[in-house]
Design a protein around this motif. Structure first.
Motif, short mmCIF file in Angstrom:
data_model
loop_
_atom_site.label_atom_id
_atom_site.label_comp_id
_atom_site.label_asym_id
_atom_site.label_seq_id
_atom_site.Cartn_x
_atom_site.Cartn_y
_atom_site.Cartn_z
N ASN A 66 0.85 -1.19 0.00
CA ASN A 66 0.00 0.00 0.00
C ASN A 66 0.89 1.24 0.00
O ASN A 66 1.64 1.48 0.95
N ASN A 67 0.79 2.04 -1.06
CA ASN A 67 1.62 3.24 -1.17
C ASN A 67 1.30 4.29 -0.11
O ASN A 67 2.09 5.20 0.12
N ALA A 68 0.15 4.18 0.53
CA ALA A 68 -0.24 5.16 1.55
C ALA A 68 0.15 4.70 2.95
O ALA A 68 -0.21 5.35 3.93
N ALA A 69 0.89 3.61 3.06
CA ALA A 69 1.21 3.05 4.39
C ALA A 69 1.96 4.02 5.27
O ALA A 69 1.70 4.12 6.48
N VAL A 70 2.90 4.76 4.69
CA VAL A 70 3.70 5.70 5.50
C VAL A 70 2.82 6.78 6.08
O VAL A 70 2.86 7.07 7.28
N GLY A 71 1.99 7.39 5.23
CA GLY A 71 1.10 8.44 5.70
C GLY A 71 0.11 7.93 6.73
O GLY A 71 -0.18 8.61 7.73
N TYR A 72 -0.38 6.72 6.51
CA TYR A 72 -1.36 6.13 7.44
C TYR A 72 -0.74 5.92 8.82
O TYR A 72 -1.34 6.24 9.84
N HIS A 73 0.47 5.38 8.85
CA HIS A 73 1.11 5.05 10.13
C HIS A 73 1.79 6.24 10.79
O HIS A 73 1.87 6.31 12.03
N PHE A 74 2.32 7.19 9.99
CA PHE A 74 3.17 8.24 10.57
C PHE A 74 2.72 9.66 10.26
O PHE A 74 3.25 10.60 10.86
N GLY A 75 1.80 9.87 9.34
CA GLY A 75 1.36 11.23 9.02
C GLY A 75 2.30 11.93 8.06
O GLY A 75 2.63 11.41 7.00
N THR A 76 2.81 13.08 8.47
CA THR A 76 3.65 13.90 7.60
C THR A 76 5.10 13.41 7.60
O THR A 76 5.49 12.60 8.45
N THR A 77 5.88 13.97 6.69
CA THR A 77 7.31 13.66 6.67
C THR A 77 7.97 14.09 7.98
O THR A 77 8.81 13.37 8.52
N ALA A 78 7.58 15.24 8.51
CA ALA A 78 8.14 15.70 9.78
C ALA A 78 7.85 14.70 10.89
O ALA A 78 8.71 14.42 11.74
N ASP A 79 6.64 14.15 10.90
CA ASP A 79 6.28 13.14 11.91
C ASP A 79 7.10 11.87 11.73
O ASP A 79 7.51 11.24 12.72
N LEU A 80 7.34 11.50 10.48
CA LEU A 80 8.14 10.30 10.21
C LEU A 80 9.59 10.50 10.64
O LEU A 80 10.18 9.61 11.27
N VAL A 81 10.16 11.65 10.33
CA VAL A 81 11.53 11.95 10.76
C VAL A 81 11.60 11.89 12.29
O VAL A 81 12.53 11.30 12.86
N GLU A 82 10.61 12.46 12.94
CA GLU A 82 10.59 12.44 14.41
C GLU A 82 10.54 11.01 14.95
O GLU A 82 11.21 10.68 15.93
N ALA A 83 9.77 10.15 14.30
CA ALA A 83 9.67 8.74 14.74
C ALA A 83 11.01 8.02 14.56
O ALA A 83 11.42 7.24 15.42
N VAL A 84 11.69 8.29 13.45
CA VAL A 84 13.01 7.69 13.22
C VAL A 84 13.99 8.15 14.31
O VAL A 84 14.71 7.35 14.90
#
Length: 199
Positions: free
Chosen positions: A32-50
């Motif tokens: 699912n290409n939307a998996a990142v957005g679904y689980h983490f939201g924005t790019t800023a949120d994803l960077v923060e999770a990493v």
């Protein structure tokens, strides 16, 4: 988690702004290409999770170091508590690693760096380290303190990021091990912070 692993690698290798959620999903093996957005939201949120995933390990190492040197009046001990935890975690991850290069990107972006520092300073061990470090510093004019803080930040992140890149790309780094890299970085930072100030 596969998404965090893929994001950390792609952000480090290609730059945060150049990597789409679709590419991260594909690299993580997500159908699912939307998996990142679904689980983490924005790019800023994803960077923060990493970052948060690595920060937990870093702060555990720092907790142990701070307990070991509590009450020290030696600036070297406190510089070691600032630098060594990230080095220990990177060494524990094996090779290649990507977090050093990601950290360098965050340090170079004023907006992201401010957010990174704000979150980092929520850590009690880091606050204790900063307080212990400041208590040992020579009396420096405010402008010199700010200038050396910037120099120390740049040196800390880029020495680590450069070594990480050397290892990932098959080049021989300046120091044979991460421990030796940490030793050299601590030596350099102690020299930076304790250098005399010209009148």
């Amino acid at each position: 988690m596969a998404i965090l692993d893929a994001a950390e690698r792609l952000f480090a290798e290609e730059g945060i702004e150049r990597v789409s959620h679709r590419r991260i999903s594909a690299a993580a093996g997500q159908g699912n290409n939307a998996a990142v957005g679904y689980h983490f939201g924005t790019t800023a949120d994803l960077v923060e999770a990493v970052v948060e995933r690595r920060r937990e390990a870093v702060e555990q190492v720092r907790t142990d170091l701070v307990e070991r040197i509590a009450g020290s009046g030696d600036v070297r001990d406190w510089v070691d508590c600032l630098v060594r935890p990230s080095i220990v975690v990177l060494e524990s991850l094996g090779s290649p690693t990507w977090f050093g290069r990601l950290s360098a990107q965050l340090a170079a972006d004023p907006r992201r760096h401010a957010r990174y520092v704000e979150h980092a300073l929520r850590s009690e061990p880091l606050r204790r380290t900063v307080d212990g470090f400041r208590s040992c510093l020579p009396d420096l004019p405010e402008a010199v303190l700010r200038e050396r803080s910037d120099m120390a930040r740049i040196l800390s992140v880029h020495v680590v990021a450069d070594r990480e890149a050397d290892l990932a790309e098959g080049r021989e780094p300046a120091r044979a091990t991460w421990t030796e890299c940490g030793d050299g970085l601590v030596d350099a930072l102690v020299g930076l912070w304790t250098a005399p100030v010209r009148s």
